[in-house]
Design an enzyme around this catalytic site. Structure first.
Site, short mmCIF file in Angstrom:
data_model
loop_
_atom_site.label_atom_id
_atom_site.label_comp_id
_atom_site.label_asym_id
_atom_site.label_seq_id
_atom_site.Cartn_x
_atom_site.Cartn_y
_atom_site.Cartn_z
N GLU A 1 0.81 -1.22 0.00
CA GLU A 1 0.00 0.00 0.00
C GLU A 1 0.84 1.26 0.00
O GLU A 1 0.35 2.35 0.32
CB GLU A 1 -0.94 0.01 1.21
CG GLU A 1 -2.00 -1.07 1.20
CD GLU A 1 -3.07 -0.86 0.14
OE1 GLU A 1 -2.88 -0.02 -0.76
OE2 GLU A 1 -4.10 -1.54 0.21
N TYR B 1 -9.01 22.81 22.54
CA TYR B 1 -9.09 21.62 23.41
C TYR B 1 -7.69 21.17 23.86
O TYR B 1 -6.72 21.28 23.14
CB TYR B 1 -9.76 20.47 22.67
CG TYR B 1 -9.90 19.21 23.49
CD1 TYR B 1 -10.88 19.09 24.45
CD2 TYR B 1 -9.02 18.14 23.28
CE1 TYR B 1 -11.01 17.92 25.20
CE2 TYR B 1 -9.14 16.97 24.02
CZ TYR B 1 -10.13 16.88 24.98
OH TYR B 1 -10.25 15.73 25.71
N HIS C 1 -7.86 -2.44 8.57
CA HIS C 1 -9.01 -3.17 8.04
C HIS C 1 -10.05 -3.35 9.15
O HIS C 1 -10.67 -4.41 9.27
CB HIS C 1 -8.59 -4.53 7.51
CG HIS C 1 -7.73 -4.47 6.28
ND1 HIS C 1 -7.21 -5.59 5.68
CD2 HIS C 1 -7.29 -3.42 5.54
CE1 HIS C 1 -6.49 -5.24 4.62
NE2 HIS C 1 -6.52 -3.92 4.53
N TYR D 1 -20.28 14.02 17.55
CA TYR D 1 -19.59 15.29 17.32
C TYR D 1 -18.10 15.14 17.03
O TYR D 1 -17.46 16.06 16.48
CB TYR D 1 -19.80 16.24 18.51
CG TYR D 1 -19.15 15.84 19.81
CD1 TYR D 1 -17.79 16.04 20.03
CD2 TYR D 1 -19.91 15.31 20.85
CE1 TYR D 1 -17.20 15.70 21.23
CE2 TYR D 1 -19.33 14.97 22.06
CZ TYR D 1 -17.98 15.16 22.24
OH TYR D 1 -17.40 14.82 23.43
N HIS E 1 -3.19 2.81 8.28
CA HIS E 1 -4.20 2.15 7.44
C HIS E 1 -4.61 0.85 8.13
O HIS E 1 -3.75 0.05 8.51
CB HIS E 1 -3.62 1.86 6.06
CG HIS E 1 -4.42 0.88 5.25
ND1 HIS E 1 -5.78 1.00 5.07
CD2 HIS E 1 -4.05 -0.24 4.57
CE1 HIS E 1 -6.21 0.00 4.31
NE2 HIS E 1 -5.17 -0.77 4.01
N HIS F 1 -12.84 -2.19 2.02
CA HIS F 1 -11.40 -2.33 2.27
C HIS F 1 -11.01 -1.96 3.71
O HIS F 1 -10.50 -2.80 4.43
CB HIS F 1 -10.64 -1.44 1.27
CG HIS F 1 -9.16 -1.61 1.30
ND1 HIS F 1 -8.36 -1.30 0.21
CD2 HIS F 1 -8.31 -2.01 2.28
CE1 HIS F 1 -7.09 -1.53 0.52
NE2 HIS F 1 -7.03 -1.95 1.78
#
Length: 243
Positions: A104, A239, A124, A143, A122, A184
C-alpha cells in the site's frame, strides 16, 4: 484477504531478495530514524492488539525528514526488530533496509505528498469496513466527526496497492484527516503517530456507534447538522492542555 496473502508471499523471501539491497547503496539508519522506527513498530503492534487488523493486514508509516519509514510487506509486526528498518524516499525509491515495503505504499506516499502528515495509519477495522460497504459517507452520528475535518467520506473501491486507489483516497480525504475505503478499510493521518492512531480508533468507534444505533428496528438515529459540527470544530481548536 488478497492484500494480506500477497503481502505474505512478498515477505517470505524478502530478506533473501534484500541481500542485494546493501550492494545497491542504501544508506545507514540515522538515530532519529531508529527512534521513529521503534515508535512505528509499537503503533503497528497496537493495531493488532486493539483488533483493528488481523495478521499482517493494514500498515503504518511515519515521515522523518524526506524519508518515509513504513511497515514491510508480509512480516508479522511482533517479529519486526530494530534491524528491519524499512524506508523510502518521497519518490518511492527504497533507501533503508532490505525488506520489501508494504504493497500500500502508493497510498502512504500520496498522503505525504499532498498534506502536512507526518504519520499515516491504514487498517481493516471491522465496523469501519462494514460501513464502507453501506454508504458513501459516514452519517454524522457523533460530534467527534469534527475532529476528522467533517463528515467522513468513502473512497470508491479500487484494487489494493494501485494508483487508482491512492487517487480515490485523496479525493475522499480533501479537507479531512481520515476516510473510509470501500470494501477495504480506513486510512487516517496526523502530525504524530499517536494522533494518526487516535483518529483511526475514533473512526472505528464512530462506525460501530452508527451500526449499533441504526440496527434498532423501527428507529433511526438522530444526526448532527453542519452547524452543530462547525460549533464543535471551533471548540476543538482550544481543546487540551496549554503551554
Amino acid at each position: 484477504m488478497a492484500e494480506q496473502r500477497q503481502d505474505q508471499r512478498d515477505g517470505r523471501d524478502a530478506r533473501e531478495r534484500g541481500r542485494d539491497a546493501r550492494e545497491a547503496g542504501r544508506r545507514d539508519v540515522l538515530p532519529e530514524e531508529a527512534r521513529a522506527w521503534e515508535d512505528l513498530v509499537a503503533t503497528a503492534r497496537r493495531t493488532v492488539s486493539d483488533g483493528l487488523v488481523v495478521g499482517t493486514s493494514g500498515n503504518v508509516s511515519v515521515r522523518v525528514g524526506d524519508t518515509v519509514l513504513v511497515t514491510p510487506s508480509g512480516v508479522p509486526y511482533d517479529r519486526l526488530t530494530p534491524e528491519d528498518v524499512t524506508g523510502v524516499g518521497l519518490d518511492g525509491r527504497q533507501v533503508l533496509g532490505t525488506l520489501v515495503p508494504t504493497s500500500e505504499l502508493p497510498m502512504h506516499l500520496a498522503v505525504f505528498a499532498t498534506t502536512d502528515a507526518r504519520a499515516v495509519v491504514h487498517t481493516h477495522a471491522v465496523h469501519a469496513t462494514a460501513v464502507s460497504t453501506l454508504v458513501t459517507e459516514l452519517p454524522t452520528i457523533h460530534y467527534m466527526t469534527a475532529a476528522l475535518g467533517g463528515p467522513v467520506r468513502v473512497a470508491p473501491y479500487a484494487t489494493y496497492g494501485s494508483d487508482e486507489l491512492a487517487e480515490n483516497m485523496l479525493r475522499a480525504l480533501a479537507g479531512r484527516t481520515g476516510c473510509l475505503l470501500q470494501n477495504h478499510g480506513t486510512i487516517t493521518y496526523g502530525t504524530t503517530l499517536d494522533q494518526a492512531y487516535d483518529r483511526t480508533a475514533q473512526l472505528e468507534w464512530m462506525c460501530r456507534l452508527w451500526l449499533t444505533a441504526s440496527s434498532v428496528p423501527g428507529m433511526s438515529p438522530s444526526l448532527l447538522s453542519g452547524g452543530q459540527l462547525a460549533d464543535v470544530a471551533e471548540k476543538l481548536r482550544g481543546y487540551g492542555q496549554r503551554g
